[in-house]
Design a protein around this motif. Structure first.
Motif, PDB file in Angstrom:
ATOM      1  N   ILE A 150       0.699  -1.348   0.155  1.00 54.67           N
ATOM      2  CA  ILE A 150      -0.057  -0.090   0.021  1.00 54.67           C
ATOM      3  C   ILE A 150       0.838   1.333   0.045  1.00 54.67           C
ATOM      4  N   GLU A 151       1.885   1.200   1.066  1.00 56.99           N
ATOM      5  CA  GLU A 151       2.850   2.282   0.857  1.00 56.99           C
ATOM      6  C   GLU A 151       3.621   2.856  -0.372  1.00 56.99           C
ATOM      7  N   GLU A 152       4.205   1.461  -0.868  1.00 55.95           N
ATOM      8  CA  GLU A 152       4.723   1.821  -2.384  1.00 55.95           C
ATOM      9  C   GLU A 152       3.793   2.398  -3.147  1.00 55.95           C
ATOM     10  N   GLN A 153       2.477   1.973  -3.271  1.00 62.10           N
ATOM     11  CA  GLN A 153       1.745   2.682  -4.224  1.00 62.10           C
ATOM     12  C   GLN A 153       1.279   4.029  -3.805  1.00 62.10           C
ATOM     13  N   ARG A 154       1.300   4.477  -2.510  1.00 62.80           N
ATOM     14  CA  ARG A 154       1.152   5.724  -2.210  1.00 62.80           C
ATOM     15  C   ARG A 154       2.334   6.641  -2.624  1.00 62.80           C
ATOM     16  N   GLY A 155       3.638   6.026  -2.646  1.00 62.13           N
ATOM     17  CA  GLY A 155       4.514   6.807  -2.993  1.00 62.13           C
ATOM     18  C   GLY A 155       4.610   7.117  -4.412  1.00 62.13           C
ATOM     19  N   GLY A 156       4.229   6.539  -5.390  1.00 59.12           N
ATOM     20  CA  GLY A 156       3.907   6.646  -6.595  1.00 59.12           C
ATOM     21  C   GLY A 156       3.114   8.098  -6.808  1.00 59.12           C
ATOM     22  N   ILE A 157       2.028   8.105  -6.175  1.00 57.45           N
ATOM     23  CA  ILE A 157       1.273   9.367  -6.216  1.00 57.45           C
ATOM     24  C   ILE A 157       1.960  10.372  -5.484  1.00 57.45           C
ATOM     25  N   ARG A 158       2.532  10.430  -4.465  1.00 54.04           N
ATOM     26  CA  ARG A 158       3.461  11.550  -3.683  1.00 54.04           C
ATOM     27  C   ARG A 158       4.549  11.958  -4.801  1.00 54.04           C
ATOM     28  N   ARG A 159       5.332  10.867  -5.387  1.00 49.69           N
ATOM     29  CA  ARG A 159       6.427  11.361  -6.132  1.00 49.69           C
ATOM     30  C   ARG A 159       5.972  12.014  -7.432  1.00 49.69           C
ATOM     31  N   VAL A 219     -16.560  -8.788   3.764  1.00 49.85           N
ATOM     32  CA  VAL A 219     -15.137  -8.877   3.167  1.00 49.85           C
ATOM     33  C   VAL A 219     -14.103  -8.896   4.277  1.00 49.85           C
ATOM     34  N   SER A 220     -13.193  -9.349   3.888  1.00 46.91           N
ATOM     35  CA  SER A 220     -12.067  -9.489   5.290  1.00 46.91           C
ATOM     36  C   SER A 220     -11.027  -8.595   5.039  1.00 46.91           C
ATOM     37  N   MET A 221     -10.435  -8.353   6.143  1.00 46.77           N
ATOM     38  CA  MET A 221      -9.330  -7.115   6.559  1.00 46.77           C
ATOM     39  C   MET A 221      -8.413  -7.385   5.596  1.00 46.77           C
ATOM     40  N   ARG A 222      -8.061  -8.763   5.099  1.00 42.69           N
ATOM     41  CA  ARG A 222      -7.039  -9.039   4.065  1.00 42.69           C
ATOM     42  C   ARG A 222      -7.483  -8.250   2.753  1.00 42.69           C
ATOM     43  N   TRP A 223      -8.771  -8.596   2.436  1.00 43.70           N
ATOM     44  CA  TRP A 223      -9.393  -8.206   1.203  1.00 43.70           C
ATOM     45  C   TRP A 223      -9.501  -6.338   1.108  1.00 43.70           C
ATOM     46  N   VAL A 224      -9.756  -5.853   2.317  1.00 41.03           N
ATOM     47  CA  VAL A 224      -9.459  -4.229   2.309  1.00 41.03           C
ATOM     48  C   VAL A 224      -8.115  -3.800   1.995  1.00 41.03           C
ATOM     49  N   CYS A 225      -7.103  -4.636   2.603  1.00 40.31           N
ATOM     50  CA  CYS A 225      -5.773  -4.316   2.158  1.00 40.31           C
ATOM     51  C   CYS A 225      -5.472  -4.385   0.706  1.00 40.31           C
ATOM     52  N   LEU A 226      -6.071  -5.713   0.183  1.00 43.61           N
ATOM     53  CA  LEU A 226      -5.692  -5.788  -1.365  1.00 43.61           C
ATOM     54  C   LEU A 226      -6.606  -4.824  -2.049  1.00 43.61           C
ATOM     55  N   HIS A 227      -7.647  -4.375  -1.666  1.00 43.35           N
ATOM     56  CA  HIS A 227      -8.331  -3.553  -2.281  1.00 43.35           C
ATOM     57  C   HIS A 227      -7.710  -1.994  -2.361  1.00 43.35           C
ATOM     58  N   LEU A 228      -7.202  -1.655  -1.082  1.00 41.97           N
ATOM     59  CA  LEU A 228      -6.445  -0.412  -1.368  1.00 41.97           C
ATOM     60  C   LEU A 228      -5.157  -0.385  -2.039  1.00 41.97           C
TER      61      LEU A 228
END
Length: 178
Positions: free
Chosen positions: A21-30, A136-145
């Motif tokens: 999730i953090e890696e993808q946030r980084g793409g937008i921040r960059r 949905v599971s907590m795993r699902w919400v992480c994957l969705h994010l």
């Protein structure tokens, strides 16, 4: 892959999911590096998307999904009357204020995901025509994010390159001071 996500410690699935999730946030921040608020709000393609709008949208979406998982209301209520505002800065909002807000949201996401007893724990999906009935599971919400943020990070790459020609690889180098 523009940046490398280190492998999680053996068995640290939560850490791996949160790292992606953090890696993808980084793409937008960059994609916002070195831009003025005016440049970030510009729409250089046929799309109505801007970098500032993508930033705001991703922060709001992440917050709302974690609120759902906690079975709490989202911090910002959206409906047809104000949905368009999720993709644009309004009032006194700035790129800096949205980055700071997303940082708070990210910290809450990390704290919450690390605190749930199990990634298999579930929460109900809200009633809406686009959601099936069920949970949905907590795993699902992480994957969705990860999916949601990655999709918009790709949009951000295209918008930034349209603005000044800088590619994701160049922005990684810029971020790292190279």
């Amino acid at each position: 892959m523009v940046t490398h996500v280190p492998a999680e410690a053996q068995g640290d699935e939560r850490g791996a999911l949160l790292s992606f999730i953090e890696e993808q946030r980084g793409g937008i921040r960059r994609a916002l590096l070195g831009l003025t608020d005016e440049q970030a709000a510009s729409k250089p393609s046929a799309s109505e998307l801007s970098l500032a709008g993508l930033l705001k949208h991703c922060a709001e979406v992440e917050q709302s999904w974690i609120a759902r998982a906690k079975q709490e209301p989202a911090a910002i209520q959206r409906d047809q009357s104000n949905w368009h505002e999720t993709f644009q800065l309004v009032g006194d909002e700035t790129v800096a204020s949205q980055l700071a807000y997303w940082e708070e949201v990210a910290a809450e996401t990390e704290k919450f995901i690390r605190s749930v007893p199990s990634l298999d724990d579930t929460f109900p999906l809200p009633e809406a025509p686009w959601f099936p009935k069920g949970s949905v599971s907590m795993r699902w919400v992480c994957l969705h994010l990860i999916r949601e943020t990655a999709r918009h990070a790709g949009h951000a790459d295209i918008i930034r390159e349209s603005l000044d020609g800088k590619t994701a690889f160049e922005l990684v180098a810029l971020e790292q001071g190279a």
